[in-house]
Design a protein around this motif. Structure first.
Motif, short mmCIF file in Angstrom:
data_model
loop_
_atom_site.label_atom_id
_atom_site.label_comp_id
_atom_site.label_asym_id
_atom_site.label_seq_id
_atom_site.Cartn_x
_atom_site.Cartn_y
_atom_site.Cartn_z
N PRO A 62 121.80 -33.63 -25.74
CA PRO A 62 122.42 -32.47 -26.38
C PRO A 62 121.68 -32.14 -27.67
N GLY A 63 121.91 -30.94 -28.17
CA GLY A 63 121.19 -30.52 -29.36
C GLY A 63 122.02 -30.50 -30.62
N ARG A 64 123.30 -30.76 -30.51
CA ARG A 64 124.16 -30.78 -31.69
C ARG A 64 125.33 -31.71 -31.43
N SER A 73 135.74 -20.14 -30.67
CA SER A 73 136.56 -18.93 -30.63
C SER A 73 135.71 -17.67 -30.83
N GLU A 74 134.50 -17.83 -31.36
CA GLU A 74 133.63 -16.68 -31.59
C GLU A 74 132.92 -16.23 -30.31
N THR A 75 132.96 -17.05 -29.28
CA THR A 75 132.31 -16.70 -28.03
C THR A 75 133.29 -16.00 -27.11
N GLU A 76 132.79 -15.46 -26.00
CA GLU A 76 133.65 -14.74 -25.07
C GLU A 76 134.63 -15.67 -24.36
N ASN A 77 134.28 -16.93 -24.26
CA ASN A 77 135.10 -17.87 -23.52
C ASN A 77 134.95 -19.24 -24.19
N GLU A 78 136.03 -19.94 -24.36
CA GLU A 78 135.94 -21.23 -25.06
C GLU A 78 135.13 -22.26 -24.29
N ASP A 79 134.92 -22.02 -22.98
CA ASP A 79 134.10 -22.95 -22.20
C ASP A 79 132.62 -22.68 -22.36
N ILE A 80 132.26 -21.52 -22.95
CA ILE A 80 130.86 -21.18 -23.11
C ILE A 80 130.31 -21.94 -24.31
N ASP A 81 129.11 -22.45 -24.16
CA ASP A 81 128.51 -23.25 -25.22
C ASP A 81 127.82 -22.40 -26.27
N ILE A 82 127.67 -22.96 -27.43
CA ILE A 82 126.97 -22.28 -28.51
C ILE A 82 125.48 -22.56 -28.36
N GLU A 117 129.66 -31.94 -25.06
CA GLU A 117 130.67 -31.53 -24.10
C GLU A 117 130.16 -30.38 -23.22
N GLY A 118 129.50 -29.44 -23.87
CA GLY A 118 128.98 -28.29 -23.12
C GLY A 118 127.89 -28.69 -22.13
N LEU A 119 127.03 -29.60 -22.54
CA LEU A 119 125.96 -30.07 -21.65
C LEU A 119 126.55 -30.76 -20.43
N GLN A 120 127.57 -31.58 -20.64
CA GLN A 120 128.20 -32.27 -19.52
C GLN A 120 128.86 -31.29 -18.56
N ARG A 121 129.53 -30.26 -19.10
CA ARG A 121 130.16 -29.26 -18.24
C ARG A 121 129.12 -28.52 -17.41
N ARG A 122 128.03 -28.12 -18.06
CA ARG A 122 127.00 -27.35 -17.34
C ARG A 122 126.34 -28.21 -16.26
N LEU A 123 126.06 -29.46 -16.56
CA LEU A 123 125.46 -30.35 -15.57
C LEU A 123 126.41 -30.61 -14.41
#
Length: 301
Positions: A62-64, A73-82, A117-123
């Motif tokens: 991961p990068g962060r 909350s700033e993204t279109e969907n809370e599942d979307i990664d920054i 968390e986002g990397l794991q979801r995407r994988l």
């Protein structure tokens, strides 16, 4: 009147989707919802050497540290990664003694800009989708795209498109739900981008250089050859170290290649096939129906 070969070539082209909806012509690199993983700050030449030449297994970094609720909350969907370069790890100065490169460029960990968390979801999404595709259709369409061609649809177009240049068939796996995902080369053929080659030839009169044989594959030389080929196109460039993991479908492209008479030991053998000439030119002789229109088929069966 067109001959059989001309009609066959015309029909073959219908198998190729040459619109920008095709990921082989335009990877949605800026999309937050596309099921792809952009690899950051890696060298394609070293990834190819380790993954293909040395057949090593890769993992992901991961990068962060994490994504806060405020960021999500700033993204279109809370599942979307920054996404963002700020999420990348800071470069280190420690060099690998055998290559002289930074150690992060010669290890078997692919850097990303995702949160853990986002990397794991995407994988996990890519893992399930790739398994479903193999189980349902019997084909693997998960590839690691090494190198992108940045191109434009017209001379004065503002939107750049990014097309993969080298596609390595890969597989995601893990030993258990608590283990990290591992990426490996399936040892199937390394693929060229047939869609891109046909798009450039048809719309821009640009012909990509011959794709190297696997045993003689030097990806740096291939990138340089592509760069020389597109040098006259304004704004176009080869991005050798852009790397994307995602789905790229070759289902119709194998048919496109197999139906090329030049790929047959004797081209006339394909062109003179009764089914080919019947479909494209001569039609088929009319035959009487096996059963009359008022036959009750259940009794016949």
């Amino acid at each position: 009147m067109p001959n059989t070969e001309e009609l066959l070539n015309s029909s073959r082209k219908e198998l190729l989707d040459l619109s920008t909806r095709n990921r082989l012509l335009s990877i949605p690199v800026d999309s937050k919802s596309a099921r792809i993983i952009q690899v950051r700050d890696e060298l394609s030449e070293q990834v190819f050497r380790l993954l293909v030449s040395e057949i090593k297994l890769f993992s992901f970094l991961p990068g962060r540290a994490s994504v806060t609720k405020e960021e999500a909350s700033e993204t279109e969907n809370e599942d979307i990664d920054i996404f963002g370069e700020l999420g990348l790890p800071q470069p280190d100065d420690e060099l690998d003694s055998s290559t002289g490169l930074a150690k992060r460029h010669v290890d078997c960990r692919l850097q990303t800009a995702f949160s853990p968390e986002g990397l794991q979801r995407r994988l996990l999404d890519l893992y399930h989708d790739s398994r479903a595709m193999i189980e349902e259709q019997g084909v693997n369409i998960l590839y690691l795209a090494l190198g992108h061609l940045k191109w434009f649809e017209a001379e004065h177009a503002d939107t750049p498109r990014y097309a993969p240049l080298i596609l390595v068939p890969v597989e995601l796996s893990r030993k258990s739900a608590s283990e990290k995902f591992i990426l490996n080369w399936t040892e199937d053929d390394i693929e060229e981008n047939l869609s891109l080659g046909n798009k450039l030839k048809q719309d821009f009169d640009i012909e990509l250089p011959p794709f190297p044989d696997e045993e003689d594959f030097n990806i740096t030389e291939y990138f340089e050859a592509v760069e020389a080929t597109i040098s006259g196109a304004k704004g176009w460039e080869v991005l050798p170290d852009e790397i994307t993991l995602g789905f790229f479908s070759f289902a119709k492209f194998l048919m496109f290649r197999d139906l090329d008479p030049k790929n047959w030991p004797d081209p006339s053998h394909l062109l003179n096939q009764p089914f080919v000439t019947g479909l494209l030119q001569d039609g088929f002789p009319q035959s009487d129906s096996l059963f009359s229109d008022d036959s009750y088929l259940d009794d016949l069966i």
